[in-house]
Scaffold this motif. Structure first.
Motif, mmCIF file in Angstrom:
data_model
loop_
_atom_site.group_PDB
_atom_site.id
_atom_site.type_symbol
_atom_site.label_atom_id
_atom_site.label_comp_id
_atom_site.label_asym_id
_atom_site.label_seq_id
_atom_site.Cartn_x
_atom_site.Cartn_y
_atom_site.Cartn_z
ATOM 1 N N ILE A 212 -61.205 47.051 22.827
ATOM 2 C CA ILE A 212 -59.875 47.052 23.432
ATOM 3 C C ILE A 212 -59.777 48.122 24.508
ATOM 4 O O ILE A 212 -60.038 49.294 24.264
ATOM 5 N N ASP A 213 -59.397 47.681 25.698
ATOM 6 C CA ASP A 213 -59.175 48.566 26.836
ATOM 7 C C ASP A 213 -57.857 48.136 27.478
ATOM 8 O O ASP A 213 -57.780 47.062 28.080
ATOM 9 N N VAL A 214 -56.823 48.956 27.333
ATOM 10 C CA VAL A 214 -55.508 48.581 27.854
ATOM 11 C C VAL A 214 -55.452 48.637 29.379
ATOM 12 O O VAL A 214 -54.462 48.227 29.972
ATOM 13 N N HIS A 215 -56.520 49.117 30.018
ATOM 14 C CA HIS A 215 -56.575 49.165 31.476
ATOM 15 C C HIS A 215 -57.198 47.897 32.063
ATOM 16 O O HIS A 215 -57.340 47.794 33.275
ATOM 17 N N ASN A 216 -57.592 46.979 31.214
ATOM 18 C CA ASN A 216 -58.255 45.757 31.640
ATOM 19 C C ASN A 216 -57.237 44.613 31.644
ATOM 20 O O ASN A 216 -56.549 44.379 30.656
ATOM 21 N N LEU B 153 -47.471 48.601 32.701
ATOM 22 C CA LEU B 153 -48.868 48.991 32.590
ATOM 23 C C LEU B 153 -49.617 48.634 33.871
ATOM 24 O O LEU B 153 -49.352 47.615 34.493
ATOM 25 N N VAL B 154 -50.541 49.494 34.231
ATOM 26 C CA VAL B 154 -51.356 49.261 35.423
ATOM 27 C C VAL B 154 -52.763 48.926 34.954
ATOM 28 O O VAL B 154 -53.373 49.673 34.197
ATOM 29 N N TYR C 195 -47.141 53.211 27.878
ATOM 30 C CA TYR C 195 -48.567 53.457 28.048
ATOM 31 C C TYR C 195 -49.143 54.242 26.874
ATOM 32 O O TYR C 195 -50.177 53.863 26.326
ATOM 33 N N SER C 196 -48.462 55.311 26.466
ATOM 34 C CA SER C 196 -49.000 56.131 25.374
ATOM 35 C C SER C 196 -49.018 55.358 24.068
ATOM 36 O O SER C 196 -49.947 55.498 23.273
ATOM 37 N N ARG C 197 -48.009 54.523 23.841
ATOM 38 C CA ARG C 197 -47.984 53.731 22.603
ATOM 39 C C ARG C 197 -49.089 52.672 22.623
ATOM 40 O O ARG C 197 -49.761 52.448 21.618
ATOM 41 N N ALA C 198 -49.282 52.023 23.743
ATOM 42 C CA ALA C 198 -50.348 51.019 23.838
ATOM 43 C C ALA C 198 -51.709 51.668 23.668
ATOM 44 O O ALA C 198 -52.587 51.132 22.984
ATOM 45 N N LEU C 199 -51.899 52.832 24.264
ATOM 46 C CA LEU C 199 -53.173 53.536 24.162
ATOM 47 C C LEU C 199 -53.453 53.988 22.737
ATOM 48 O O LEU C 199 -54.550 53.784 22.216
#
Length: 145
Positions: free
Chosen positions: A60-64, A114-115, A25-29
């Protein structure tokens, strides 16, 4: 001597603090923030401004949940840019590498880790998220009237 020892202890504590490996998660963010910063530079830098005209808008939104499809499409556009000179520019090459890394992290390395909080594909294109109320919440709102 004491001052040197205290400084050494302080700097070793700082190094240990930052030594934890990044999570998926931290790397993707962090990579998504790097890509957005790089895109801003590409859009404003005079040598790459022409190249940016051929790129679609992406937020870019990794939560989407739609991010995988949008990244894949964006990567296709970057790899097949209409201007061959743009493909060779260092910032465009760096953008391509970062997008490939983020895509691989989301689809392979962190698959199912990832969520995703939303599936608003339009928010990736526009940067504005429109709240989608669940169907049961809509029924409650209609009954209150």
């Amino acid at each position: 001597m004491r001052l040197g020892l205290a400084a050494l202890c302080f700097f070793s504590a700082l190094l240990q603090y930052d030594c934890t490996p990044p999570t998926c998660y931290s790397r993707a963010l962090s990579l998504s923030k790097e890509i957005m910063t790089l895109l801003d530079k590409i859009h404003t830098f005079r040598l790459t401004k022409v190249c940016a005209e051929g790129l679609p808008v992406i937020h870019i939104d990794v939560h989407n949940a739609c991010i995988t499809n949008k990244l894949r499409d964006f990567l296709y556009v970057v790899l097949n840019h209409p201007d061959p000179n743009c493909r060779e520019k260092p910032r465009m090459v760096l953008l391509k590498q970062k997008i490939q890394n983020l895509y691989n992290i989301i689809t392979r390395v962190c698959y199912r880790d990832l969520v995703f909080f939303t599936d608003d594909c339009e928010a990736i294109d526009t940067g504005r998220s429109s709240p989608n109320l669940a169907e049961d919440r809509l029924q409650v709102l209609q009954e209150d009237r």
